[in-house]
Every structure is written in C-alpha cells, then in structure tokens.
Design a protein around this motif. Sequence first.
Motif, mmCIF file in Angstrom:
data_model
loop_
_atom_site.group_PDB
_atom_site.id
_atom_site.type_symbol
_atom_site.label_atom_id
_atom_site.label_comp_id
_atom_site.label_asym_id
_atom_site.label_seq_id
_atom_site.Cartn_x
_atom_site.Cartn_y
_atom_site.Cartn_z
ATOM 1 N N ASN A 1 1.716 1.731 -3.474
ATOM 2 C CA ASN A 1 0.540 2.258 -4.142
ATOM 3 C C ASN A 1 0.445 3.776 -3.932
ATOM 4 O OD1 ASN A 1 -2.295 3.001 -4.515
ATOM 5 N ND2 ASN A 1 -2.635 0.803 -4.809
ATOM 6 N N ILE A 2 0.719 4.210 -2.724
ATOM 7 C CA ILE A 2 0.663 5.645 -2.420
ATOM 8 C C ILE A 2 1.749 6.400 -3.184
ATOM 9 C CG2 ILE A 2 1.137 7.301 -0.567
ATOM 10 C CD1 ILE A 2 -0.409 5.311 1.292
ATOM 11 N N SER B 1 6.516 12.385 1.025
ATOM 12 C CA SER B 1 6.208 12.584 -0.387
ATOM 13 C C SER B 1 7.187 13.592 -0.953
ATOM 14 C CB SER B 1 4.779 13.094 -0.561
ATOM 15 O OG SER B 1 4.575 13.424 -1.914
ATOM 16 N N TRP C 1 0.817 -1.214 0.000
ATOM 17 C CA TRP C 1 0.000 0.000 0.000
ATOM 18 C C TRP C 1 0.847 1.257 0.000
ATOM 19 C CZ3 TRP C 1 -4.733 0.061 -1.617
ATOM 20 C CH2 TRP C 1 -5.506 -1.099 -1.526
ATOM 21 N N ARG D 1 0.718 6.892 -6.654
ATOM 22 C CA ARG D 1 -0.243 7.985 -6.775
ATOM 23 C C ARG D 1 0.439 9.339 -6.627
ATOM 24 N NH1 ARG D 1 -5.496 7.807 -4.232
ATOM 25 N NH2 ARG D 1 -6.712 6.373 -5.422
ATOM 26 N N GLN D 2 1.462 9.396 -5.797
ATOM 27 C CA GLN D 2 2.214 10.642 -5.695
ATOM 28 C C GLN D 2 2.852 10.981 -7.031
ATOM 29 O OE1 GLN D 2 4.928 9.728 -2.524
ATOM 30 N NE2 GLN D 2 3.438 10.131 -0.890
ATOM 31 N N GLY E 1 -0.648 11.563 -1.972
ATOM 32 C CA GLY E 1 -1.117 10.265 -2.481
ATOM 33 C C GLY E 1 -2.013 9.531 -1.512
ATOM 34 N N LEU E 2 -2.421 10.236 -0.450
ATOM 35 C CA LEU E 2 -3.207 9.545 0.587
ATOM 36 C C LEU E 2 -4.669 9.406 0.184
ATOM 37 C CD1 LEU E 2 -1.751 11.194 3.804
ATOM 38 C CD2 LEU E 2 -1.522 8.808 3.105
#
Lengths: 429, 317, 305
Positions: free
Chosen positions: A208-209, A297, A205, A212-213, A304-305
Amino acid sequence: MINRRHFLTTVAIGTASAAALSACGNGSSSSGQTGSAEKPVTINYTWWGNDDRAERTRKAIALFESKNPDIKVNGNFTDFAGYWQKRATEAAGGGLPDVMQWDLSYLRDYGQRNQLLDLGTVKINTDAFEKSLLPSGQIKGKTYGIPTSTNAFAVYYDPAKLAPLGIAEPDGSWSYKEFNDFLTQVGTKSNGALYGGTDYTGVWWMFNIWLRQNKIEAFTSDGKLGFSKDDLKKWWNLTGSLRGTNAIIPEDRVTQLAPKSPFGSNATATEVTWDNFMAGYLGDSGAKELKLVPVPSDDPDNLGLFLKPSMLMVASAKTKFKDAAARFIDFMVNDPEVGQIFKTSRGVPASKTQRDGTTFEGTDKLVVDYEKSIEKYLKDAPEPPIVGFGTLEASFKRIASDLNYGKLTVDGATDAWFKEAEDLIKQNS
Amino acid sequence: MTQSPTLSRRPASSGSPLPRKKRQRGTDARAGYTFLLPWLLGFIALTVGPMISSLYLSFTNYNLFEPPKWIGLDNYTTLFQDERFLQSVGVTVGYVVFGTPLKLAAALAVAMLLNSKRRGQGFYRSAFYAPSLIGASVSIAIVWKAMFGDSGPVDQGLSFFGINLGGWVGNPSMTMPMFILLTVWQFGAPMVIFLAGLKQIPGELYEAASMDGAGPVRKFFNITWPMLSPVIFFNLLMETIHAFQIFASAYIISNGEGGPAGSTLFYTLYLYLRGFSDFRMGYASAMAWLLVIVVGIITLIFFRTSKSWVHYSGDSK
Amino acid sequence: MTTTASPTHAPTDTAAPVYNPKSESVGVKRAKSAIFHAAALILTAIVLYPGLWMIASSFKPNSEIGGQNTSLWSNNFSFDNFVTAMDGIGGVSTLQFFTNSLILALGAVVGTILSASVSAYAFARINFPGRSLFFGMMIATLLLPFHVVIIPQYIIFQQLGLVDTYVPLLIGKFLAGDAFFVFLMVQFMRGLPAELDEAARIDGAGHARIFGSIMLPLMKPALISTSIFSFIWSWNDFLGPLLYLNTPEKYPLPLALRLFVDQTQSSDYGAMIAMSVLALLPVLIFFLIFQRYIVEGVSTQGLKG
C-alpha cells in the motif's frame, strides 16, 4: 397458508429475524438512558490484548468511574483471534457490547452494515486530533470510530547484530535497490547465520505504501481495486532476485518460528512493520536495543508514509446508553491521565491533549520520536479499507507465502490474488 | 445359554439399536419417552432448531449482519469451482485415510502390549494416556513445532539413521505426516477402549489355541480380531467421524491459516474461515451439510459392511 | 458362537492372561517380562518427551521459548514464569480461574452422568416406537460440524437472557447433549445380560427400579470413565466459555491462558506454558485417581452376579 420457505425461516430460531432486527434496530436518536451517582448506569466495554493491557485498562476504568460516579463500566477482554469470533456471534445475535476497542480492518464490515453507532451524533471532542487522521474512522460521512492512537510503518533493526558483521547502521533514506543490497549484505557477511529480513513484498501495508509512493490509491472510493495486475507483478518482482538467497529468510523457517516473528526470534537483522510492535520485539528477542528508520522509497520526497489508527474506539449501534458510551470514549481517547496509564502500549496517543500529557521514556520515547521524525513525510491516512479487507489482507500474505515456497510464479500469484479479490468484491457489492 | 458380556455387543448390526430378540413383550412408549426426556428436550430445544437453521442458511447468502438472502443451490455449485475448497477436501481425505488406521493400529498395538498381567500397568496406562489430557492450546503448538523443527528431536533422530529431512514444520510436504503423528500421539481414548475389549476375551480361548499349537499370529487372527471386532468397529466409526472434523489442532498449529502453502487447510478449518473471517455463513453452512451427507453415507456403509466382518457374540442365538 | 463368558466365568481385571504362564519356564517368563518392560519404557519415553519438554520450557525465560532453542536444557531455569502465571490477569486471581474451571468441569460431570445414563437406558432397554429413528438422529448430531450451529444456539441463549451465565455451558450436559457419551453407555448397557432385568420384571419391578437398583450399580465403571472423559473435555473447552462468558471473574483457565499471548502486543510464552502446566495438574490428578476404572468402565468387568 404458510409456505415452506417461510416455515424454514421461522424455524431458523431467529437467525433471520435477529439479523433483521439488528439491521433496523437503531431507531431512537435520543441520548439514551442516563444515570446518576445514586443510580449509575452500567455500560459494557470490551477489548483484546494481553494481561498487561488488561491491567492498564482496569486502572483507566477505575479512574473513569471515580470521575463519573453516574456511570459504571463492566470491562471484559479476550485474545485477538477469539475477539473477532465473539463479536461476529454477538452481532448476528444483535447484542454487541456498548463500547468496543476496534481494528481498522473490520471497521467497514461492521460500520457499513449498521452495527456501529454514528459517533457524529454524540458528543466526543475531536479538536485535539490531526485532521488527516479522522477520516480513517469515517465511512460515507459518518464517524464510526475514533482513533485512540496511531502507528506508522518503519524498518526495525538491531544495531547489536549489525556491528559484528561490520555493516553500518542504515539512516533510512534508501531506495528499494539500496534496501535490497543491505539485506543481501547481511545475508552474505553473516554467511547465512543471520538473514537480511523477511520478504517485505508479502506485507499488504508495505505494498500500500509503495502504491502511494507511485501515486496510486489501493482502493477506489466505490470500493474497487485502484491498482492493476501489472502493479502487483512489479511489486512482487521487486524481491524476485532475493528469494532463495540469504537476503531473505526462507518461508519454511518463517513457518517454523511462528507464532514468533523471525525478527523477534533473532533470525533476521531487520523487519518492516508497524512501529508499535517495539515492546513485543524487545520482549521476544531479548535484545537490548532496537532502532527504527523509515521505509525505502525510490522518490526521496514521497515516502508514502501515513499515520494509521493502531486501534479505534467504537460503540454499538444499539447501545441504550449513547451518552455514557460517548463520555467513556471521549475519556479514553482524550484524557492525559489515560495516556500516562497506557503510554505507547496502544500506539502513540492520537489526541494531542493526551499525547502532551504523557511522559515517554525508554522504548515509548523511541516510538514517539520516530513518528515525530517522519512528520514531514506524512500524508492523509487512507479511508477505512473495503468490506472484507481482513480476508484480502490474509490472502495477500498467504499467496505471497506460496510465492516464496515456489508454489506459484509471480504471474500465477497475481492471477490468484486478483481472482480472490474480485470474487470478494463481487460478493460484497 | 447366557449372554456374553461383550462391549458393544451390537452397536447396531442392522443400523439400529434394536436387539433382534425382543426383551419385553410389546412396546412401552410411556417409559421410553420418560427416560428419553432429557435427551429429547435437549435435542428439540438446542439441536434441531440450529441444525435446520444451518440447513436453511446453506441455501442463502448470509453475512451474519444482514438478513439471509435465498440463493438456492448457488453455494453448493460454487463449492466445486473453489480451488481452496477442493484443496481442503484433498487434505482432509488424506488425513482421514492415513491418520485413522494408523492411530487405531497404534492404539491396538499398545493395548495388546498392556494386556498382560504384569507390574506397572497402571503407570504405563497413565503415561500413554497423558498426551490425550493436554487440550489444544498454543502451548501444544509451541511444543510440537519444537519437536519437528530444524534440529529438533525428530530431525536429529532421523539424522542418526542417515535420513536428513530437515524440519517438518515448514515443509509443505511433511506437515501432513506431522499431523498424523500428532493424532497418533493422542491415541489414549481408543487405546483404553481396545484394552477394555481385550480384557473381555476369555483367557480360555487362548489356552485352547496354545494347546492346538497356534502361534501368536494365528491367535491374533483367529481369536483377537474376531472377538474384538465390535470394539474395532466402534473405534473406527468414532475416529473416522472425528478425523473428518479435525479442527482445534489444525487451527492452533497453523495459527488459523492452514499453511504452509495450504498443506494443513483442513475442511473444517476452511469452513470456519469462510464463516467467521469472510462472513460467508451461508457458504460455510453448505460446506457443513455437504460433509454431513458424505460422512453420513460413509457411516451407513460402515454399518452395512460391518455385518460381514464384525462378530457379535450374541448373534448366534 | 459357543464359547461364552457367563458372569461367573467373566475374566476379572487381573485374570486375562494372553500367555499361559504355566506352560513357560521361569527363565522364559523373566525374559519376556524384560522385553515387555523395555518396549513399554521406550514407548513411554517417546510419548512423554514432548510433555517433558513442555515442563522444562515452563522454567525457561521467554526469549528461549520457541524459535531456535529446541533442547530440553537451559542455563537460565527459574520460577519466574510460575510467579507471573499465578499473578492473575486484569485483577482476577489465577485461583479464581481454577475455581471456575473446576465448577464447570464438575457441573459437566454431574450433568452428563445423570442425563446420559437415563437416555442410554431408554435406547438400550426400553422398546418404544421411534427408537431407531431417534437413535439414528442422535448419531446424526455427531456428523454436523459445530461451527454452523454456534450462531443459532447463541441466539437462543441470548433471547433467554442467559448469556454471561454458566447455563449455556452446562445445560447441554444436563440434557444429554453429547451423543458420544449416550452411545458409549448404550453400548455398555447392551453388554449387560437381559436376564437381570427380566428377572426383576417378573418380581414386579418397574423401569425406575430396574434402572436405579440394577443398572446404575452395575454401570459404575462406565459412569466413572464417562466422568473422566467429560471432566477432561470440559476442562479444556475454550470456545463455549469464549462465546458465552463476558465477565472476567467468570472465565475458566483456557480463556485466561490465551491472554499471555497477543499477536498485536508482546507475548509472554513462558507464563503461558507455565500456566498450561499448572492447568494440567488437576486433570492429571483426576486421571491418576480414576484411571484404573477406565479400563473397567467400558467393559463389563464389574459384573459379578
């Protein structure tokens, strides 16, 4: 004439036929059988969790039954690992319980294969839910799960461990380099008595974050991987220089401490994970106080949260009591008194009605406050992960562990993971 | 001549339970099937169906939720390209080859130690059996990890002799020895069976050998070993089969992951993960049947070779 | 083989000397005894240490269990874990879990004894067509990993509406489902002299009478060791109850035990270990009472004419 294959299928005592039945079993679209106060219907509800959750759930069920005299709820529970083996067996036999507590990782496995009821066809009030949260219970336009509660990723730390080392408490606005430096500092100043943290690149996860960042989606909408081998290599190289130093706890220590986490065993100063593990860490470590700050980040505006359903409520596709099941789910996710019973032990209540009706104190308040503090950074929750996600997550962790053991290089680990992921996607397509 | 009441006088020297000398004239089908009825019922109703079903599933792609799809031998051929599968074979073979003889040797040694007319036998017997009473629970995992962890008793004990291995639990090359010690530790069942076998060896044999001036080593090889061979055979067969199927302790100690670094990925653990975590029951069934074939062949070889080293007291007639 | 132990010569439990005591002086005997006890005690200490550690841990606070503390001692010993363990789970009392376990274990013992002895008699004493074939099949059932038959078996019981009852957990025991026990008893019966039933047959006894009046009494020790093994295994069984029982009021101990540890929430290792220790008591007592029969059980020591 019966051919041999047909014979074998028949002899296979219904394994095949029961599965076939379960695939086409939900023909009726009526609300199912209903009960009355004199002749109540009985639904089965099952969950995983410890004795504390069993006690709280028992209270919630009693409350529901007193408010709904026409429905009785049979509750049953097991531990997390046993829970999934039992569900798989029941699903194969075509007899899942009416209502179940669910985990996001398995939503697609069961939902996409017609095991779960489309909750869009029954009456459950979702007005009090964040619109960004609901899609995480939906697959291809159908709602299979309603989140009971949310959790978010965070960095835990124990202030009492930082003070004697003369290290300032972090404020949670940090780049990966700053975070790495922080971990190194802990390891160096404590002279190895306390490690900085676990290797966060082993946590799916968190990856994953990070994706997304960097504006990359982990999975495409057609169930393929949304990132490249280079992305994964970059990720696993992030802590490349920390491995083998006191910044990161060695993997053999992690293995040895399991089933307790390194952080819960007081072996590390930080841990990167879900915010609702707070109570567990406090219990395991005996620490007086633990604090939560956002994840690192490199883009301070995009952390990205997101809020993830920490668990969902689902119903079996074959339940005979759709109406009763829906009323129970609605009650469990929306009722303020249920919020009072569970507090944050399931995560922070997802429904605003329930959240507002719950008073949070102590540990519970810490978690709720953390989720409030990151509100401005939150993005849409990801869709339910692909079929077989549980396997992918496990192999991610396993291969990252091999990497830390030095059994694999970053390149080798990346190839190994991609091979498994591609096999799995091919298998399930 | 009277029959020697030896345990497992002939576990089936020819691969069958038929005694060479017929006890009754002719056969007695009605009585036979009547007495066998409970087993036959259970076998037909609860065992045969599921066994055939799993055999059939091994030729299919079956995810538990949807009807199985016939794919022929694909599962079997894929197995041999699956690195994790090959790893699990390696782990399991290592465990069987080293663990089983060690466990049996320990059980036999302790049984011989206890096979004397001394005080406290009941106490020792109970003490040595106690570890076998404990089921596979998370408690065992915690206890075992503490024993073999950094500066745990094993580490400290070895350091005392100048051996510094550190904790075994987290060290991929030491987890197998740890598992072997765990199985050796739970040696209660074979020990008890050995003890029973030893008690049946007539004391006169040893007395006669002593008069001939035989030492303990010669007594062991000339009397104990041959007289005990049927029991050794029984234990060897049962423990080998069990060792191939080790699951519970593997699952619990590695938390179902087979780590660290795949060093405890036992065959049945991988089979379980494939079937119930990855929902590939067809693949898991293929693994199961491959194991049946391999262990079946080994069992047959055991029975065949047993003729040359297992001595049944009744064979001489 | 010329040396045989006829029933009258059969060594009894107490007369199986490895060494001939008469040929040794008192001093040598004492020395040997001392060495024996020293060796046995050291072994006992090693073998029992993990168990002691487990018992000690059941008195430690949760934060001292697992992780760093590997010593036996703690400065914070208390009974708190036992209080929690006895408190019950989700409204079901711990006593209830014990009772359930006891019902299942005793049911397993009765079922196994009845069915395995009858089936073993057929394999060992009756000559009928297909015997070798069935015997081979029975051995074959030992070879298949059980995970792949879980689902087909579950489907059978589900179709029969027997899920959430004790039937699926016990019926296998009453139908000689565990080949290990049948095999063990077959081996045992083969050790009994054939002359016994041949004599009875000449007297006109049928199989039922031979089995009931000759075999069963002689098999008593074997039946006892089978009881002990099946009691312990049933007591510790986790998977069967997990799959077949739904109602918490029907759960046996091993299921309840797991609820103190949850990966997704907080875990109370102290209470879990305390409950494990408590769960050990009944099997320990059962074993202590019957242990001396185990040794006789698998042999033919009970045979005295």
